[in-house]
Scaffold this active site. Structure first.
Site, PDB file in Angstrom:
ATOM      1  N   MET A   1       0.694  -1.189   0.306  1.00  0.00           N
ATOM      2  CA  MET A   1       0.263   0.006   0.348  1.00  0.00           C
ATOM      3  C   MET A   1       0.709   1.374   0.407  1.00  0.00           C
ATOM      4  O   MET A   1       1.183   1.738   1.165  1.00  0.00           O
ATOM      5  CB  MET A   1      -0.983   0.081   1.232  1.00  0.00           C
ATOM      6  CG  MET A   1      -1.453   0.959   1.544  1.00  0.00           C
ATOM      7  SD  MET A   1      -2.239   1.088   2.899  1.00  0.00           S
ATOM      8  CE  MET A   1      -1.774   1.054   4.109  1.00  0.00           C
ATOM      9  N   PRO A   2       1.193   2.123  -1.059  1.00  0.00           N
ATOM     10  CA  PRO A   2       1.822   3.004  -1.403  1.00  0.00           C
ATOM     11  C   PRO A   2       1.153   3.969  -0.773  1.00  0.00           C
ATOM     12  O   PRO A   2      -0.403   4.000  -0.748  1.00  0.00           O
ATOM     13  CB  PRO A   2       2.212   3.326  -2.363  1.00  0.00           C
ATOM     14  CG  PRO A   2       2.103   1.655  -3.144  1.00  0.00           C
ATOM     15  CD  PRO A   2       0.978   1.038  -2.391  1.00  0.00           C
ATOM     16  N   ILE A   3       1.803   5.169  -0.154  1.00  0.00           N
ATOM     17  CA  ILE A   3       0.977   6.128   0.747  1.00  0.00           C
ATOM     18  C   ILE A   3       2.032   7.260   0.551  1.00  0.00           C
ATOM     19  O   ILE A   3       3.523   7.813   0.828  1.00  0.00           O
ATOM     20  CB  ILE A   3       1.294   6.081   2.515  1.00  0.00           C
ATOM     21  CG1 ILE A   3       0.214   5.182   3.039  1.00  0.00           C
ATOM     22  CG2 ILE A   3       0.923   7.951   2.959  1.00  0.00           C
ATOM     23  CD1 ILE A   3       0.475   4.811   4.217  1.00  0.00           C
TER      24      ILE A   3
END
Length: 61
Positions: A1-3
């Site tokens: 999950m890239p933030i």
């Protein structure tokens, strides 16, 4: 999950922010091969009174 967190000075309108979120999401998805629904983009808008460069607040320029 890239933030992805993007900090910028106040003054951008909703259309600019909407376009930024879309383009950043597209770039991260393309480069990391990540599904767009897993990419989170956080926009942190700062007041010019709360940001300074070279000892001078942006609001004082």
């Amino acid at each position: 999950m890239p933030i992805v967190t993007i900090k910028f000075l106040e003054g951008r309108n909703d259309d600019q922010k909407r376009a930024l979120v879309k383009e950043v999401t597209d770039a991260v998805s393309s480069n990391l091969n990540a599904p767009k629904e897993n990419i989170h983009v956080i926009l942190e808008e700062m007041k010019k009174t709360d940001y300074g460069v070279a000892g001078i607040r942006k609001s004082d320029l």
